[in-house]
Design a protein around this motif. Structure first.
Motif, PDB file in Angstrom:
ATOM      1  N   THR A 108      16.663 -29.185 111.856  1.00  0.00           N
ATOM      2  CA  THR A 108      17.664 -30.121 112.388  1.00  0.00           C
ATOM      3  C   THR A 108      18.600 -29.391 113.329  1.00  0.00           C
ATOM      4  O   THR A 108      18.806 -28.179 113.228  1.00  0.00           O
ATOM      5  CB  THR A 108      18.474 -30.757 111.243  1.00  0.00           C
ATOM      6  OG1 THR A 108      19.090 -29.720 110.459  1.00  0.00           O
ATOM      7  CG2 THR A 108      17.579 -31.597 110.339  1.00  0.00           C
ATOM      8  N   ASN A 109      19.203 -30.162 114.254  1.00  0.00           N
ATOM      9  CA  ASN A 109      20.189 -29.582 115.160  1.00  0.00           C
ATOM     10  C   ASN A 109      21.583 -29.698 114.556  1.00  0.00           C
ATOM     11  O   ASN A 109      21.733 -30.072 113.391  1.00  0.00           O
ATOM     12  CB  ASN A 109      20.123 -30.255 116.534  1.00  0.00           C
ATOM     13  CG  ASN A 109      20.356 -31.767 116.432  1.00  0.00           C
ATOM     14  OD1 ASN A 109      20.892 -32.267 115.442  1.00  0.00           O
ATOM     15  ND2 ASN A 109      19.952 -32.498 117.465  1.00  0.00           N
ATOM     16  N   ALA A 110      22.595 -29.372 115.334  1.00  0.00           N
ATOM     17  CA  ALA A 110      23.966 -29.371 114.823  1.00  0.00           C
ATOM     18  C   ALA A 110      24.414 -30.759 114.388  1.00  0.00           C
ATOM     19  O   ALA A 110      25.303 -30.896 113.543  1.00  0.00           O
ATOM     20  CB  ALA A 110      24.916 -28.824 115.895  1.00  0.00           C
ATOM     21  N   LYS A 111      23.804 -31.798 114.952  1.00  0.00           N
ATOM     22  CA  LYS A 111      24.167 -33.165 114.597  1.00  0.00           C
ATOM     23  C   LYS A 111      23.353 -33.701 113.413  1.00  0.00           C
ATOM     24  O   LYS A 111      23.502 -34.843 113.017  1.00  0.00           O
ATOM     25  CB  LYS A 111      23.975 -34.082 115.801  1.00  0.00           C
ATOM     26  CG  LYS A 111      24.870 -33.734 116.978  1.00  0.00           C
ATOM     27  CD  LYS A 111      24.625 -34.702 118.131  1.00  0.00           C
ATOM     28  CE  LYS A 111      25.525 -34.372 119.315  1.00  0.00           C
ATOM     29  NZ  LYS A 111      25.308 -35.315 120.450  1.00  0.00           N
ATOM     30  N   GLY A 112      22.501 -32.840 112.861  1.00  0.00           N
ATOM     31  CA  GLY A 112      21.683 -33.280 111.749  1.00  0.00           C
ATOM     32  C   GLY A 112      20.444 -34.046 112.165  1.00  0.00           C
ATOM     33  O   GLY A 112      19.757 -34.620 111.309  1.00  0.00           O
ATOM     34  N   GLN A 113      20.132 -34.063 113.460  1.00  0.00           N
ATOM     35  CA  GLN A 113      18.953 -34.783 113.938  1.00  0.00           C
ATOM     36  C   GLN A 113      17.705 -33.911 113.788  1.00  0.00           C
ATOM     37  O   GLN A 113      17.764 -32.688 113.957  1.00  0.00           O
ATOM     38  CB  GLN A 113      19.140 -35.167 115.410  1.00  0.00           C
ATOM     39  CG  GLN A 113      20.306 -36.106 115.641  1.00  0.00           C
ATOM     40  CD  GLN A 113      20.576 -36.307 117.127  1.00  0.00           C
ATOM     41  OE1 GLN A 113      20.344 -35.399 117.942  1.00  0.00           O
ATOM     42  NE2 GLN A 113      21.067 -37.485 117.479  1.00  0.00           N
ATOM     43  N   ARG A 114      16.572 -34.543 113.470  1.00  0.00           N
ATOM     44  CA  ARG A 114      15.321 -33.808 113.297  1.00  0.00           C
ATOM     45  C   ARG A 114      14.837 -33.233 114.619  1.00  0.00           C
ATOM     46  O   ARG A 114      14.873 -33.890 115.659  1.00  0.00           O
ATOM     47  CB  ARG A 114      14.241 -34.723 112.731  1.00  0.00           C
ATOM     48  CG  ARG A 114      14.466 -35.140 111.284  1.00  0.00           C
ATOM     49  CD  ARG A 114      13.319 -36.018 110.811  1.00  0.00           C
ATOM     50  NE  ARG A 114      13.483 -36.383 109.410  1.00  0.00           N
ATOM     51  CZ  ARG A 114      12.657 -37.181 108.756  1.00  0.00           C
ATOM     52  NH1 ARG A 114      11.590 -37.698 109.390  1.00  0.00           N
ATOM     53  NH2 ARG A 114      12.868 -37.471 107.488  1.00  0.00           N
ATOM     54  N   GLU A 136      14.161 -22.079 114.467  1.00  0.00           N
ATOM     55  CA  GLU A 136      15.192 -21.521 113.610  1.00  0.00           C
ATOM     56  C   GLU A 136      15.036 -20.029 113.348  1.00  0.00           C
ATOM     57  O   GLU A 136      15.925 -19.416 112.773  1.00  0.00           O
ATOM     58  CB  GLU A 136      15.197 -22.237 112.250  1.00  0.00           C
ATOM     59  CG  GLU A 136      15.443 -23.736 112.331  1.00  0.00           C
ATOM     60  CD  GLU A 136      15.172 -24.427 111.006  1.00  0.00           C
ATOM     61  OE1 GLU A 136      16.106 -25.037 110.458  1.00  0.00           O
ATOM     62  OE2 GLU A 136      14.020 -24.329 110.523  1.00  0.00           O
ATOM     63  N   ARG A 147      19.296 -26.004 100.306  1.00  0.00           N
ATOM     64  CA  ARG A 147      20.118 -25.151 101.159  1.00  0.00           C
ATOM     65  C   ARG A 147      19.243 -24.186 101.953  1.00  0.00           C
ATOM     66  O   ARG A 147      18.352 -23.549 101.409  1.00  0.00           O
ATOM     67  CB  ARG A 147      21.112 -24.362 100.316  1.00  0.00           C
ATOM     68  CG  ARG A 147      22.000 -23.437 101.127  1.00  0.00           C
ATOM     69  CD  ARG A 147      22.908 -22.638 100.218  1.00  0.00           C
ATOM     70  NE  ARG A 147      23.720 -21.707 100.984  1.00  0.00           N
ATOM     71  CZ  ARG A 147      24.557 -20.823 100.458  1.00  0.00           C
ATOM     72  NH1 ARG A 147      24.685 -20.767  99.124  1.00  0.00           N
ATOM     73  NH2 ARG A 147      25.266 -20.008 101.226  1.00  0.00           N
TER      74      ARG A 147
END
Length: 1023
Positions: A108-114, A136, A147
């Motif tokens: 995911t990116n910083a916005k939580g998008q896949r 990543e 986590r």
């Protein structure tokens, strides 16, 4: 044992797995055998699970979130619990074995998008998985908490460089990984890196124990770590560099004969003997000894033909050695080749159809080993081959060597003086070493075609021979000259056995019987004929058991030559794969190896147990095609070719073959309600889920999917049931119950595997469950109780009504009697009294006057008694007076006129009963007072009325002067009228009646429950 070699190399049996076998696609860059015994293979079209027989393919389904991630599979590791982590081009997927499903993890990116990201797992433990991502970097994911921890974002998968590119050492907290040039070891605890051979000035210096000068910059194609030594090994263009465990010293340099412009080491793995298996793109598969520093074997494709000893291609992308020593090779892009160690399997001699000297798929019949160690192999329509086991070289003997192609060789044998003889359709042949060809021997006594077809030959102790043909038996001298002919009218199969101890010759006639002859020099005399209808194909003497073992078309026969009787016949019902048994070879452990029409079998005469050799299932062998070589190798020939194996090594293998449940269906639909069978001990189904299908697999990779499976279900199958076709067991309409399903198989060596089992609980419908029946029973008992209570209440009400009517009738009758007595008898007595009164005034005689006066007094007493009786008969008006008041008045009246004194005791607050009930209670008291007046002795009688909270207690105690009053409790004769009246009235009152009688007193206690509608205190009572 020396291995059989081709051009000085061991010949490995190879099994090919392609899309024709169910593989989803042939580029299998990752191969893993898991803890359950399944082999997983990646591909560009999903993940494959192989069980030795079938493939299960897991593919991406956009409509199903429990399927594997999208794209080519990259990376495959197993957790200690048995789950798998699988990388794909889009995400990381966790295979959850318990539910046979997947869970996906996306970057995911910083916005939580896949973010679609290629991810490759390389290590997993109980709670974390380590993977490399091209977005990543290297990440540690705690899959229990979700986590993620970034280990090093700059480390990216190097699939363009190598598949084996990274090694994780958790105890050292290090990651060792390849770069386009050189490699790096990263300590993620200290966040320090060490580089090697990158060309950077910061590269670590490596000491060398060799004279090889290493360049400062190198490109490595593969990184692996030896399980035996712990050394790091890096494969490059110049060979393999072997470093110590700390990457501080070059231990050995392994130069390889590589053309750096053509070949590339794509993959390396290590076997249990410490040898390396190198997948070389463009050069096939190499077996390399790091200790000897030389290539032991090179395995490559056939010359345009895929065979059982060649690879699918020389483009090798991955090599994997499993725990059994099997070598799994990805022959990219065609599929996977499995190499079998020669000593652990039944192998078939390589046959190149393009080499006319090879067997060329001709059926084998006739085997012999000469004194030089050559194998002579006869065929039915392809002449004879001479085979050198040490080199694997064939030599063909065809028409130019004296053997007709249509000669149909039957038997090849070596005489005691070293002559090689062949029986065939063209007669008797003898090999000439000088001419290196076969010579046809004359047969002057044969005048027809039948006797020219020689089927078998047997050398006798005196040097003579017996020759069996389709035209009878021939006796030959030591020079192989025909001497005489016997039984020319019969066809002999060719099976001959001579017993030197008894001088008996056993000869089999084709499809007829077994004839036993007595041999005397120069002649044969028939002794007896036995086993009518049998075709005997081999005879094996067994001195320890004093019997002969006969291989026949009706099974294996144990024959007692002394009694001429069959002791036992072993057939398919005893475990033979087929009733047609061709040959028997005993090994050093006393095991008999049998060839049949459906593969080989192992027979233990001591235990009388037969087990098929599963890997040979379906192979049709031939008679007179079995040989035990001087080196202990067994050979069996058949329609498919020539098999060989070492019985000692084949028997000593102790690998356990698990039987797994690979699919479970309920009502012909996949089961998806929780844990799948095999990963749980019990499955619970509803009562409408009564049809189940169970797919089984024996994870035996030596058997080519030919394992015989057995199963049973408790309560349904009393014994093990062989699965005749396929691998699916189906049960329909099972009644609700708890079942135990068990399955086992025969492994490649004819041994039963451990049984796998699990429970199936089919719950009954609610109307068949215990709680339903308990509830129903309670309801039934309640209904019965209600019915009984209702009946009792109804009966009681009827009895109460009857008692009430009876008592009312009695009271009415009392009134009538009292009225009649008063009106009739009373008036008559009054008239009589008046007459007597007048007569007193008129009579003057004293005697008569005395009589009249006495009569008057009697009439007056009678009038008084009548008034008392009528008063007692008349009902008391209890609607005006309470029971206590009436009883007190009655006691006063009796005390004034009776001979016994009654003491009345009243306690408690007076509570009124209904008038009817008080009248009945009063009648009981009056009855008891009347009895007391009649039977009482001297003393005081007591009458108690006790008003308690729930009942009225009446106690009447009468003193006795002598014998006790007779009651029901003390005698067996019927009670008196008074007693019956008391009992009768007590039942009406629903009262508890207690009578106690002894020599001193007679006591009656009556406990009367209050009428619920009449429990108010009496307002007129003085007490």
């Amino acid at each position: 044992m020396s291995p059989i070699l081709t051009s000085g190399q061991a010949v490995f049996s190879i099994r090919h797995l392609t899309t024709h076998d169910g593989l989803s696609q042939g580029s299998c860059y990752y191969i893993l055998k898991d803890s359950r015994g399944f082999v997983w293979m990646s591909s560009q079209n999903g993940l494959n699970r192989f069980d030795g027989s079938h493939f299960a393919v897991y593919r991406f389904d956009e409509q199903d979130s429990t399927t594997i991630g999208k794209g080519e599979v990259r990376g495959l590791v197993e957790t200690p619990q048995g789950d798998l982590w699988v990388g794909t081009e889009e995400c990381l997927s966790q295979y959850i074995r318990r539910t046979n499903s997947f869970r996906r993890f996306y970057a995911t990116n910083a916005k939580g998008q896949r973010i679609p990201s290629l991810q490759a797992p390389f290590y997993a433990d109980d709670s974390t998985v380590w993977y490399g991502s091209n977005y990543e970097g290297v990440v540690r994911l705690n899959f229990r908490t979700g986590r993620k921890t970034s280990i090093e974002p700059t480390i990216k998968p190097k699939f363009s460089i190598a598949l084996q590119w990274i090694i994780h050492q958790p105890e050292q907290h290090t990651l060792t990984y390849l770069l386009p040039s050189g490699l790096v070891q990263y300590d993620y605890k200290t966040r320090q890196s060490r580089s090697f051979f990158t060309g950077s000035p910061a590269d670590q210096l490596v000491k060398s124990s060799t004279t090889v000068t290493l360049p400062k910059q190198q490109t490595f194609q593969c990184l692996f770590k030896s399980r035996r030594t712990g050394h790091y090994c890096l494969a490059g263009s110049q060979g393999v560099l072997e470093f110590d465990q700390h990457l501080t010293q070059l231990v050995r340099y392994h130069p390889l004969p590589l053309d750096r412009n053509s070949y590339r080491i794509a993959s390396v793995d290590e076997d249990q003997q410490g040898n390396w298996w190198l997948g070389v793109e463009g050069a096939g598969l190499w077996q390399y000894s790091p200790h000897q520093q030389k290539v032991l074997q090179t395995i490559s494709p056939g010359n345009g033909q895929v065979t059982a000893t060649s690879l699918l291609t020389n483009q090798i992308a991955r090599v994997y050695v499993d725990d059994l020593g099997l070598v799994w090779v990805n022959a990219d892009p065609f599929g996977v080749d499995i190499l079998y160690p020669t000593s652990r399997t039944v192998s078939t001699i390589s046959d190149n159809p393009f080499n006319v000297s090879d067997l060329n798929t001709h059926p084998i019949r006739g085997l012999c080993e000469d004194r030089q160690g050559y194998l002579w192999i006869g065929t039915t329509d392809g002449g004879i081959r001479r085979y050198e086991p040490r080199t694997g070289i064939f030599k063909a003997y065809l028409a130019d060597k004296g053997v007709r192609n249509q000669g149909n060789v039957r038997q090849i044998t070596m005489t005691r003086d070293g002559r090689l003889l062949v029986t065939s359709l063209q007669g008797l042949l003898q090999y000439s070493p000088e001419q290196d060809r076969f010579i046809e021997l004359p047969d002057p006594l044969c005048k027809d075609e039948d006797c020219q077809y020689n089927r078998g030959i047997c050398e006798l102790p005196d040097g003579h021979f017996v020759l069996a043909s389709y035209g009878g038996l021939f006796l030959l001298n030591a020079a192989l000259k025909q001497l005489s002919r016997f039984d020319s009218g019969n066809t002999y199969f060719g099976t001959l056995y001579f017993d030197p101890a008894t001088s008996l010759l056993y000869a089999s006639r084709r499809d007829q019987d077994l004839v036993v002859y007595k041999y005397e020099p120069g002649r044969l005399s028939q002794q007896y004929v036995t086993l009518a209808g049998y075709n005997i194909m081999a005879v094996h003497p067994d001195p320890s058991r004093h019997c002969l073992w006969l291989c026949s078309d009706r099974g294996l026969v144990q024959f007692d030559p002394k009694t001429r009787r069959v002791l036992r016949t072993y057939t398919v019902h005893d475990g033979l794969p087929d009733d047609v048994v061709y040959n028997l070879l005993p090994d050093k452990q006393g095991i008999f190896w049998l060839s049949t029409n459906n593969g080989l079998a192992k027979f233990s005469p001591d235990r009388q147990v037969i087990r098929p050799v599963v890997a040979t299932k379906g192979r049709e062998y031939n008679s007179v095609a079995a040989l035990s070589s001087r080196r202990g190798i067994f050979y069996f020939g058949g329609v498919h070719g020539l098999d060989y194996f070492s019985p000692e090594l084949l028997t000593s293998d102790q690998a356990v073959t698990p039987v797994r449940i690979v699919d479970f269906r309920v009502n012909d639909q996949p089961y998806k309600n929780g844990a799948v069978p095999g990963e749980t001990k019990q499955i619970t189904l509803d009562y409408n889920q009564r049809t189940i299908s169970i797919s089984l697999a024996a994870l035996d990779y030596y058997s080519n999917g030919q394992n015989q499976l057995f199963y049973k279900l408790s309560g349904v199958n009393p014994d093990w049931v062989p699965l005749s076709e396929g691998n699916v067991v189906r049960y329909a309409n099972l009644p609700p119950d708890t079942y135990t399903f068990q399955a086992r198989a025969l492994d490649a060596y004819g041994r039963f595997t451990p049984a796998t089992h699990f429970q199936i609980l089919i719950e009954p419908p609610f109307w068949q469950r215990w709680w339903f029946w308990a509830l129903l029973l309670l309801l039934l008992l309640g209904t019965v109780a209600f019915g009984v209570n209702y009946y009792d209440r109804k009966e009681l009400a009827q009895q109460q009504q009857l008692l009430q009517n009876t008592l009312a009738t009695q009271e009415d009758e009392r009134k009538r009697i009292a009225r009649d007595l008063h009106d009739d008898v009373g008036n008559t007595l009054a008239a009589a009294k008046g007459i007597l009164e007048r007569a007193q005034t008129q009579v003057s005689e004293p005697a008569e006057l005395a009589n009249v006066t006495h009569a008057y007094s009697l009439v007056d007493k009678a009038s008084s008694d009548l008034r008392t009786i009528t008063h007692d008969l008349m009902p008391v008006e209890f609607d005006k007076y309470s029971l206590s008041d009436v009883v007190a008045q009655r006691v006063d009246e009796v005390n004034r006129s009776g001979k016994i004194y009654f003491e009345f005791i009243l306690f408690g607050t007076v509570r009124r009963l209904t008038p009817e009930r008080e009248l009945v209670a009063y009648r009981i008291i009056a009855e008891l007072m009347q009895n007391a007046q009649k039977h009482a002795g001297t003393g005081i009688a007591y009458i108690q009325l006790g008003y308690h909270a729930r009942e009225l207690m009446i106690e009447v105690q009468t003193p006795l002067g002598g014998e006790p009053i007779i009651t029901q409790a003390t005698v067996t004769t019927p009670a008196g009228i008074g007693q019956k009246n008391i009992t009768y009235r007590a039942e009406y009152l629903q009262a508890e009646l207690t009578i106690d009688s002894n020599a001193d007193s007679y006591t009656v206690v009556l406990n009367i429950p209050y009428d619920a509608t009449s429990t108010a205190p009496d307002p007129h009572s003085d007490h």
